[in-house]
Design a protein around this motif. Structure first.
Motif, short mmCIF file in Angstrom:
data_model
loop_
_atom_site.label_atom_id
_atom_site.label_comp_id
_atom_site.label_asym_id
_atom_site.label_seq_id
_atom_site.Cartn_x
_atom_site.Cartn_y
_atom_site.Cartn_z
N ARG A 142 80.58 17.41 36.62
CA ARG A 142 79.57 18.48 36.74
C ARG A 142 80.11 19.78 36.14
O ARG A 142 79.38 20.51 35.46
N HIS B 160 78.62 21.83 32.93
CA HIS B 160 78.19 23.21 33.11
C HIS B 160 78.85 24.14 32.09
O HIS B 160 78.16 24.93 31.43
N PHE B 161 80.17 24.06 31.96
CA PHE B 161 80.87 24.99 31.08
C PHE B 161 80.62 24.69 29.61
O PHE B 161 80.71 25.58 28.77
N SER C 55 77.57 23.51 28.47
CA SER C 55 76.20 23.93 28.16
C SER C 55 75.96 25.41 28.42
O SER C 55 75.31 26.09 27.61
N GLU C 56 76.48 25.94 29.53
CA GLU C 56 76.21 27.32 29.90
C GLU C 56 77.16 28.32 29.25
O GLU C 56 76.79 29.46 28.99
N ARG C 57 78.38 27.91 28.99
CA ARG C 57 79.37 28.83 28.41
C ARG C 57 79.73 28.48 26.97
O ARG C 57 80.46 29.22 26.32
N ILE D 148 82.61 24.42 40.19
CA ILE D 148 82.08 25.32 39.15
C ILE D 148 82.32 26.77 39.55
O ILE D 148 82.78 27.59 38.75
N ASN D 149 82.03 27.12 40.81
CA ASN D 149 82.25 28.49 41.26
C ASN D 149 83.73 28.85 41.27
O ASN D 149 84.11 29.96 40.89
N GLY E 32 84.79 29.50 37.84
CA GLY E 32 84.19 30.76 37.40
C GLY E 32 84.94 31.96 37.93
O GLY E 32 85.16 32.94 37.20
#
Length: 339
Positions: A190, A194-195, A197-199, A313-314, A317
């Motif tokens: 996950r 996330h990193f 696609s989002e970053r 993820i958090n 981050g």
């Protein structure tokens, strides 16, 4: 229901969670200091401000570890070598209290009405971790030329420690039979998705490990964010996170002091952030021991219990945010760093 003053709500919550005895505490409207033993911990909620539609404040937890004489070069050398506290409960920072110079473990984060529920559980654990880290290292202070900060309220010295001093690791570790998904392959996947696609990060394909390339335009190079399951000697299972900054510091003057400077910046800056972890100097993954390469590295360990309130993820981050923010401020202030 949102809180008009989340900092004060969080302050009251942590005071109750630590079961503080009032004899060894000093309380004001937006902060309290207490002495779990022969050292002080201070928890502070800054003034309420509005940020992007949220009411919140800067919230900090700082635990005094020791005092020292700044004229003692051996102590400065010891302080500057990344400190042995780089994997746990907050930045290892220098501080000044009256005539005393000292070191402390410190955490600082912006809390608002949207994160108060999350941070209640997290920061209570951070406060306990700081207490344990100080206790763990009190016995070795004198060998390094440091001395405990011992004076409590009214000049008293607490000789008998609070019960939490003996129960700290157990209060943080998950029970042996408790489910633990922190750092599982599903969580790692996950985080990778996330990193990417989002970053827009380039993700390495390493089994049981999160590894991402972080572009640093200032240096025209890429740092590395790495995480994976680990077992801490005191806090049990969890996740270790490292953010390697792409600057070989071995050619810089007094490079051993860079971790302390980065930690100080993280805590002292008005918009500073330091939740879990501390700066150190480490070789990048795969570098041979004989190579003269040391990178500023933000090192963090998140006990599995923290993932009751958070996701990998958090956690990643937070580590990335702390790392980039501190080093940007450091590079802007340092004459030795490229612009």
């Amino acid at each position: 229901m949102s809180s008009a003053d989340p900092g004060l709500e969080l302050l009251d919550h942590i005071y109750k969670q630590l079961q503080i005895d009032s004899e060894w505490a000093v309380r004001s409207e937006r902060s309290f200091s207490w002495w779990p033993w022969n050292f002080r911990q201070t928890v502070t909620a800054g003034p309420v401000v509005e940020d992007r539609g949220h009411h919140g404040c800067v919230f900090s937890i700082a635990t005094d570890m020791a005092a020292f004489d700044k004229s003692d070069q051996s102590v400065l050398d010891w302080v500057g070598k990344g400190a042995p506290f780089a994997t746990a409960a907050g930045a290892f920072v220098e501080s000044q209290d009256g005539e005393q110079n000292g070191i402390r473990l410190a955490a600082k984060v912006f809390v608002h009405d949207g994160t108060i529920g999350l941070l209640k559980g997290m920061l209570s654990i951070v406060a306990i971790m700081q207490i344990f880290e100080v206790i763990r290292d009190l016995s070795g202070l004198e060998e390094s030329g440091l001395r405990p900060w011992i004076t409590g309220p009214g000049g008293k010295v607490r000789l008998k420690p609070h019960d939490i001093c003996g129960a700290a690791p157990e209060a943080i570790q998950l029970p042996v039979d408790a489910p633990n998904s922190s750092g599982s392959e599903a969580e790692l996947e996950r985080a990778r998705a996330h990193f990417a696609s989002e970053r827009g990060m380039e993700i390495g394909k390493v089994p049981e490990t999160f590894m991402a390339s972080v572009e640093i335009p200032r240096f025209g190079a890429s740092g590395m964010l790495v995480a994976g399951q680990d077992i801490h000697g005191n806090y049990g299972p969890g996740v270790s996170i490292r953010f390697y900054y792409p600057l070989n510091v071995t050619q810089l003057q007094s490079f051993q002091t860079i971790p302390v400077l980065l930690n100080d910046i993280s805590f002292d800056a008005e918009d500073g952030l330091t939740l879990l972890g501390s700066w150190s100097l480490e070789r990048p993954p795969g570098a041979p021991e004989e190579a003269k390469v040391l990178l500023p590295t933000f090192v963090s360990f998140w006990p599995a219990r923290l993932f009751e309130f958070n996701s990998l993820i958090n956690a990643l981050g937070y580590a990335l945010g702390q790392g980039l923010s501190a080093f940007d401020k450091f590079a802007a202030l340092s004459q030795g760093a490229p612009e």
